[in-house]
Motif scaffolding. Sequence first.
Motif, PDB file in Angstrom:
ATOM      1  N   CYS A  39     -20.707 -15.952  16.317  1.00 42.98           N
ATOM      2  CA  CYS A  39     -20.571 -15.349  17.645  1.00 42.98           C
ATOM      3  C   CYS A  39     -21.766 -15.658  18.535  1.00 42.98           C
ATOM      4  CB  CYS A  39     -20.339 -13.848  17.524  1.00 42.98           C
ATOM      5  SG  CYS A  39     -18.740 -13.461  16.772  1.00 42.98           S
TER       6      CYS A  39
ATOM      7  N   SER B 260     -24.225  -9.824  19.214  1.00 48.85           N
ATOM      8  CA  SER B 260     -24.066 -10.749  18.093  1.00 48.85           C
ATOM      9  C   SER B 260     -25.393 -11.017  17.398  1.00 48.85           C
ATOM     10  CB  SER B 260     -23.425 -12.057  18.571  1.00 48.85           C
ATOM     11  OG  SER B 260     -22.143 -11.800  19.107  1.00 48.85           O
TER      12      SER B 260
ATOM     13  N   TYR C 291     -22.371  -9.990  24.876  1.00 46.66           N
ATOM     14  CA  TYR C 291     -21.766 -10.425  23.619  1.00 46.66           C
ATOM     15  C   TYR C 291     -22.807 -11.151  22.765  1.00 46.66           C
ATOM     16  CZ  TYR C 291     -17.270 -10.708  21.196  1.00 46.66           C
ATOM     17  OH  TYR C 291     -16.220 -10.519  20.351  1.00 46.66           O
TER      18      TYR C 291
ATOM     19  N   GLU D  24     -20.662 -12.100  28.727  1.00 41.19           N
ATOM     20  CA  GLU D  24     -21.050 -13.060  27.679  1.00 41.19           C
ATOM     21  C   GLU D  24     -22.474 -12.783  27.195  1.00 41.19           C
ATOM     22  OE1 GLU D  24     -19.140 -14.931  26.006  1.00 41.19           O
ATOM     23  OE2 GLU D  24     -17.388 -15.026  27.304  1.00 41.19           O
TER      24      GLU D  24
ATOM     25  N   HIS E 102     -20.623 -17.595  21.860  1.00 36.96           N
ATOM     26  CA  HIS E 102     -20.796 -16.886  23.124  1.00 36.96           C
ATOM     27  C   HIS E 102     -22.003 -17.395  23.911  1.00 36.96           C
ATOM     28  CE1 HIS E 102     -17.368 -14.257  22.938  1.00 36.96           C
ATOM     29  NE2 HIS E 102     -17.550 -14.291  21.631  1.00 36.96           N
TER      30      HIS E 102
END
Length: 142
Positions: free
Chosen positions: A83, A75, A71, A68, A87
């Motif tokens: 996102c 993002s 991510y 995460e 996330h």
Amino acid sequence: MSVWPILDEAEMSDAAQAVIADIKATRNTEFINNFWRVLANDPALLARTWSSLKEVMAPGALDPLTKELLYVAVSIANGCEYCIRSHTAAARARGMSEAQLGELLAVVGMASETNRLATGLQVPVDDAFLASGDPAASREGD
């Protein structure tokens, strides 16, 4: 406003509803976010995206929180507010502290700066960084 409508489940095709049911079962939730509701306009795209995401984010060599955090970082680099927010919420649910978020943001900001400097200055890559399997080279950084 979204390019495609945000569909209620009753508006989705049977194929899209089947993917949504899998998302709910996999995540153990009844909440389906707008990203999936918009993708449901194209059931094949929804199924392909969910299948890939489920595979990539599944337990593996990296723990779920690390995935995460990665991510979120990507993002931020890509400028995707949706996102970043979704996330970040997922990372918090997996135990991310505010201190970890602060450090993540600092690393993303620093990497962005040094990436632009190295790119703009066209700094050649050191031979030591090109050598595979050299643990000393991987710790030297920028």
